[in-house]
Design an enzyme around this catalytic site. Sequence first.
Site, mmCIF file in Angstrom:
data_model
loop_
_atom_site.group_PDB
_atom_site.id
_atom_site.type_symbol
_atom_site.label_atom_id
_atom_site.label_comp_id
_atom_site.label_asym_id
_atom_site.label_seq_id
_atom_site.Cartn_x
_atom_site.Cartn_y
_atom_site.Cartn_z
ATOM 1 C CG PHE A 68 -1.640 -1.163 1.586
ATOM 2 C CD1 PHE A 68 -2.942 -1.288 1.123
ATOM 3 C CD2 PHE A 68 -1.105 -2.188 2.355
ATOM 4 C CE1 PHE A 68 -3.688 -2.418 1.412
ATOM 5 C CE2 PHE A 68 -1.851 -3.328 2.650
ATOM 6 C CZ PHE A 68 -3.141 -3.438 2.169
ATOM 7 C CG ASP A 69 2.638 5.300 -0.594
ATOM 8 O OD1 ASP A 69 3.239 5.197 0.498
ATOM 9 O OD2 ASP A 69 2.577 6.360 -1.237
ATOM 10 C CD GLN A 70 -4.247 7.186 2.991
ATOM 11 O OE1 GLN A 70 -3.806 7.295 4.119
ATOM 12 N NE2 GLN A 70 -5.486 6.818 2.733
ATOM 13 C CB ALA A 105 -1.398 3.204 -4.415
#
Length: 189
Positions: A68-70, A105
């Site tokens: 993940f990424d944010q 993401a």
Amino acid sequence: MKTIFGTSSKWRRQFFDDFGFDYEIMSADIDEKAIRFSNPTELTLAIAKAKATELLKRIKEPAILITFDQVVVCNGVIYEKPKDADELKSFWESYEKYPAQTISAVVVTNSVNGHQSADVDISSTFFKPLPDDVFKKLLEDNAMYTSSGGFMVGYPLTDPYIEKMEGTIDSIVGIPIELTKRLIIQVQS
């Protein structure tokens, strides 16, 4: 097949625990600041893919790897984790005028067949102005410095000041469940 979440976020871990997921955690420990794009969708996808690339080197058994990424975007500006009280203060001052848009993401990789699927989910949170005493507590709260944009939903200090949300809570916290399920299905064939 084992499910591995590639995250070092204690907030995501808490979310997985609360929902009873059976999983393993691995942290990629990449230099996220070395990956730069001005487009928040490109940025979050690139970082989540870099995490997957790094972790796949260490996975030795059949697994579904989910990374993940944010980031938060407010009035066209990308906000990552605030580096200090001044930056956190500027983030929250902007939230009084503009919504905090979370760009989350998700990258899902099947370690057996090598298939990978990725996408983003976008949600928005609208805040009411914080009273001075709450704002002061917020700036002293270490938890705010560990989250993209310096805010979290489900947080007692700031939740009373959420005016409305567009999107799902799971997406706002950086784990869009429906998107993740769809991506898992895509990598299984």
